[in-house]
Design a protein around this motif. Structure first.
Motif, PDB file in Angstrom:
ATOM      1  N   GLU A  78       9.275 -75.545 -69.837  1.00  0.00           N
ATOM      2  CA  GLU A  78       9.012 -75.733 -70.866  1.00  0.00           C
ATOM      3  C   GLU A  78       8.404 -73.882 -70.778  1.00  0.00           C
ATOM      4  N   LEU A  79       9.305 -73.192 -72.109  1.00  0.00           N
ATOM      5  CA  LEU A  79       9.805 -72.167 -72.448  1.00  0.00           C
ATOM      6  C   LEU A  79       8.965 -71.122 -73.488  1.00  0.00           C
ATOM      7  N   THR A  80       8.056 -70.592 -72.752  1.00  0.00           N
ATOM      8  CA  THR A  80       7.054 -70.135 -73.915  1.00  0.00           C
ATOM      9  C   THR A  80       6.918 -68.288 -73.667  1.00  0.00           C
ATOM     10  N   PRO A  81       7.227 -67.473 -74.937  1.00  0.00           N
ATOM     11  CA  PRO A  81       7.368 -66.169 -75.027  1.00  0.00           C
ATOM     12  C   PRO A  81       6.894 -65.435 -74.178  1.00  0.00           C
ATOM     13  N   SER A  82       6.858 -64.730 -73.099  1.00  0.00           N
ATOM     14  CA  SER A  82       5.731 -63.491 -72.586  1.00  0.00           C
ATOM     15  C   SER A  82       5.533 -62.836 -73.681  1.00  0.00           C
ATOM     16  N   HIS A  83       4.056 -62.498 -72.651  1.00  0.00           N
ATOM     17  CA  HIS A  83       2.820 -61.793 -73.007  1.00  0.00           C
ATOM     18  C   HIS A  83       3.017 -60.332 -72.838  1.00  0.00           C
ATOM     19  N   THR A  84       4.548 -59.608 -71.700  1.00  0.00           N
ATOM     20  CA  THR A  84       4.227 -58.588 -71.558  1.00  0.00           C
ATOM     21  C   THR A  84       5.178 -58.097 -72.706  1.00  0.00           C
ATOM     22  N   PRO A  85       4.604 -56.849 -73.059  1.00  0.00           N
ATOM     23  CA  PRO A  85       5.761 -55.810 -74.327  1.00  0.00           C
ATOM     24  C   PRO A  85       7.163 -55.617 -73.826  1.00  0.00           C
ATOM     25  N   ARG A  86       7.682 -56.187 -74.416  1.00  0.00           N
ATOM     26  CA  ARG A  86       9.692 -56.383 -74.691  1.00  0.00           C
ATOM     27  C   ARG A  86      10.150 -54.206 -74.491  1.00  0.00           C
ATOM     28  N   GLY A  87       9.063 -53.501 -74.905  1.00  0.00           N
ATOM     29  CA  GLY A  87       9.822 -51.763 -75.349  1.00  0.00           C
ATOM     30  C   GLY A  87      10.901 -52.178 -75.464  1.00  0.00           C
ATOM     31  N   ALA A  88      11.814 -51.479 -74.134  1.00  0.00           N
ATOM     32  CA  ALA A  88      13.137 -50.632 -74.845  1.00  0.00           C
ATOM     33  C   ALA A  88      13.799 -51.858 -73.695  1.00  0.00           C
ATOM     34  N   ALA A  89      13.534 -52.839 -73.232  1.00  0.00           N
ATOM     35  CA  ALA A  89      13.826 -53.479 -72.310  1.00  0.00           C
ATOM     36  C   ALA A  89      14.971 -54.222 -73.018  1.00  0.00           C
ATOM     37  N   PRO A  90      16.214 -54.713 -72.521  1.00  0.00           N
ATOM     38  CA  PRO A  90      17.550 -55.338 -72.891  1.00  0.00           C
ATOM     39  C   PRO A  90      17.167 -57.384 -73.427  1.00  0.00           C
ATOM     40  N   ALA A  91      16.527 -57.401 -72.095  1.00  0.00           N
ATOM     41  CA  ALA A  91      16.335 -59.054 -71.936  1.00  0.00           C
ATOM     42  C   ALA A  91      14.574 -59.618 -72.677  1.00  0.00           C
ATOM     43  N   GLU A  92      15.155 -60.547 -73.748  1.00  0.00           N
ATOM     44  CA  GLU A  92      14.154 -61.177 -73.926  1.00  0.00           C
ATOM     45  C   GLU A  92      13.575 -62.330 -73.128  1.00  0.00           C
ATOM     46  N   ARG A  93      12.541 -61.970 -72.838  1.00  0.00           N
ATOM     47  CA  ARG A  93      11.187 -62.962 -71.460  1.00  0.00           C
ATOM     48  C   ARG A  93      10.676 -63.839 -71.750  1.00  0.00           C
ATOM     49  N   TRP A  94      10.947 -65.222 -71.079  1.00  0.00           N
ATOM     50  CA  TRP A  94      10.064 -66.025 -70.959  1.00  0.00           C
ATOM     51  C   TRP A  94       9.443 -66.627 -69.799  1.00  0.00           C
ATOM     52  N   LEU A  95       8.157 -66.715 -70.121  1.00  0.00           N
ATOM     53  CA  LEU A  95       7.503 -67.579 -69.268  1.00  0.00           C
ATOM     54  C   LEU A  95       8.453 -68.762 -68.962  1.00  0.00           C
ATOM     55  N   VAL A  96       8.409 -69.286 -68.365  1.00  0.00           N
ATOM     56  CA  VAL A  96       8.663 -70.516 -67.182  1.00  0.00           C
ATOM     57  C   VAL A  96       7.447 -71.417 -66.698  1.00  0.00           C
ATOM     58  N   ASP A  97       6.962 -72.765 -67.950  1.00  0.00           N
ATOM     59  CA  ASP A  97       5.819 -73.789 -66.977  1.00  0.00           C
ATOM     60  C   ASP A  97       5.087 -72.928 -67.012  1.00  0.00           C
ATOM     61  N   GLY A  98       4.434 -72.738 -68.205  1.00  0.00           N
ATOM     62  CA  GLY A  98       3.168 -71.429 -67.965  1.00  0.00           C
ATOM     63  C   GLY A  98       3.285 -70.506 -67.237  1.00  0.00           C
ATOM     64  N   GLY A  99       4.388 -70.036 -66.502  1.00  0.00           N
ATOM     65  CA  GLY A  99       4.120 -68.290 -66.260  1.00  0.00           C
ATOM     66  C   GLY A  99       3.753 -69.214 -64.434  1.00  0.00           C
ATOM     67  N   PRO A 100       4.253 -68.018 -63.601  1.00  0.00           N
ATOM     68  CA  PRO A 100       4.018 -66.511 -64.136  1.00  0.00           C
ATOM     69  C   PRO A 100       5.670 -65.772 -63.696  1.00  0.00           C
ATOM     70  N   ALA A 101       6.131 -67.085 -63.178  1.00  0.00           N
ATOM     71  CA  ALA A 101       7.394 -66.614 -63.488  1.00  0.00           C
ATOM     72  C   ALA A 101       8.348 -67.085 -64.792  1.00  0.00           C
ATOM     73  N   GLU A 102       8.952 -66.096 -64.574  1.00  0.00           N
ATOM     74  CA  GLU A 102       9.905 -65.677 -66.172  1.00  0.00           C
ATOM     75  C   GLU A 102      11.471 -65.501 -65.940  1.00  0.00           C
ATOM     76  N   VAL A 103      12.054 -66.335 -67.111  1.00  0.00           N
ATOM     77  CA  VAL A 103      13.708 -65.778 -67.425  1.00  0.00           C
ATOM     78  C   VAL A 103      13.619 -64.916 -68.492  1.00  0.00           C
ATOM     79  N   GLY A 104      14.260 -64.145 -68.527  1.00  0.00           N
ATOM     80  CA  GLY A 104      15.128 -62.938 -69.309  1.00  0.00           C
ATOM     81  C   GLY A 104      15.933 -63.265 -70.263  1.00  0.00           C
ATOM     82  N   VAL A 105      16.827 -63.790 -71.369  1.00  0.00           N
ATOM     83  CA  VAL A 105      18.108 -63.690 -71.668  1.00  0.00           C
ATOM     84  C   VAL A 105      18.470 -62.153 -72.268  1.00  0.00           C
TER      85      VAL A 105
END
Length: 345
Positions: free
Chosen positions: A236-263
């Motif tokens: 289950e992927l949900t958008p991360s609440h952490t501001p992206r800023g200038a980071a190249p990756a869109e970040r997603w919480l994995v199964d509710g977090g706290p682990a993330e994956v970036g694309v």
């Protein structure tokens, strides 16, 4: 036409020491290629026989690199320095260079992108020298596929390097993965499971048109949307609440977090409007974009007796001329002459 200060629209650069461009972006993240050489031959990066490497005298010396880094950090507002290649672990005196960079004030955050070959025996020394974190490229967990993609049987070395980096405290340890259609595109889920198990931060990257063979084919690229679809079948992927800023990756919480994956969807979901990067090649060419068709020769200025302020001025002018975006999705797009291995990741 370019105006007096080099802006695409002829506008005049504001009086600021920062690396601002005419679209209001400020570059604070410096990518430094230490060598164009590599000990792998990844199929999407270079031919099996390798490339014509830069001659030794053409490559910036450690003293020259440290001088440019001093200018970047103390005069131009650079806060993040990432060492890349080719393969940066092939650069002689790497620890000395990192130590010198860490001594600059204000102290920049220092990271490195590597293929992981040889990292297992050096991770501790790199951390002691001042390296803060590391990204390791890993496209597959299958030894046969690894040898097919990289043309080298070195998967065990990469896995050992990852473990050593984590043990040395190079946190977070990030893994960069490129999915190739028909080769490893079934490994999105296994790669994420592996990274979750070992507390590595996974980033999937769309394959970009930066190969020397100019064989990139948009139809063969696994897109960000496809990557998310594959991952969504198992997590289950949900958008991360952490501001992206200038980071190249869109970040997603994995199964509710706290682990993330970036694309990182550089092609289909470009992030050019927030880009904060400036790039230096191993032979001292300054680039304001990964896909730039022009460069500024800082090595020539260095060896010609330029002052630090001369170097800073040339750097500011180069960044002021940065275009709005990379134009991959526009008709007439042309790959840069240099391939990724000669520009730096």
């Amino acid at each position: 036409m370019r105006g007096p200060a080099g802006a695409p629209d002829g506008s005049v650069r504001p009086d600021t020491p920062a690396l601002v461009d005419s679209f209001g972006r400020i570059a604070t993240d410096l990518r430094v290629s230490l060598t164009d050489r590599c000990n792998l031959r990844c199929t999407y990066c270079m031919p099996a026989e390798g490339l014509d490497w830069l001659a030794g005298p053409d490559v910036l010396t450690t003293a020259e690199l440290l001088r440019l880094l001093d200018v970047a950090v103390t005069r131009l507002g650079v806060t993040d320095v990432r060492f890349t290649g080719g393969e940066p672990l092939l650069r002689k005196g790497l620890e000395e260079l990192i130590e010198g960079t860490a001594a600059l004030r204000p102290r920049a955050r220092i990271s490195m992108t590597t293929n992981g070959i040889g990292l297992a025996r050096r991770a501790g020394r790199l951390r002691a020298a001042g390296l803060d974190r590391i990204n390791v490229s890993l496209d597959t967990l299958d030894p046969r596929r690894f040898a097919e993609i990289t043309r080298r049987d070195r998967l065990a070395d990469v896995l050992a390097g990852l473990a050593a980096a984590r043990a040395a405290g190079l946190a977070p340890v990030k893994v960069n993965a490129v999915l190739l259609r028909g080769i490893n595109d079934d490994e999105a889920v296994p790669l994420l499971r592996f990274c979750l198990e070992h507390d590595y931060h996974l980033r999937f990257i769309e394959q970009m048109p930066l190969d020397p063979q100019h064989g990139w084919n948009r139809a063969e690229m696994i897109t960000a949307a496809e990557i998310l679809d594959r991952l969504g079948a198992a997590f289950e992927l949900t958008p991360s609440h952490t501001p992206r800023g200038a980071a190249p990756a869109e970040r997603w919480l994995v199964d509710g977090g706290p682990a993330e994956v970036g694309v990182i969807g550089s092609v289909t979901r470009p992030f050019c409007e927030a880009c904060d990067r400036t790039r230096l090649t191993a032979d001292g060419a300054l680039r304001n974009c990964l896909f730039s068709q022009s460069e500024t020769d800082l090595r020539g200025l260095l060896r010609g007796g330029a002052s630090d302020e001369d170097l800073a001025g040339a750097w500011r002018a180069t960044m002021w001329a940065k275009l709005a975006g990379h134009r991959i999705n526009e008709a007439g797009f042309a790959q840069p002459i240099r391939p990724m291995s000669a520009i730096g990741g």
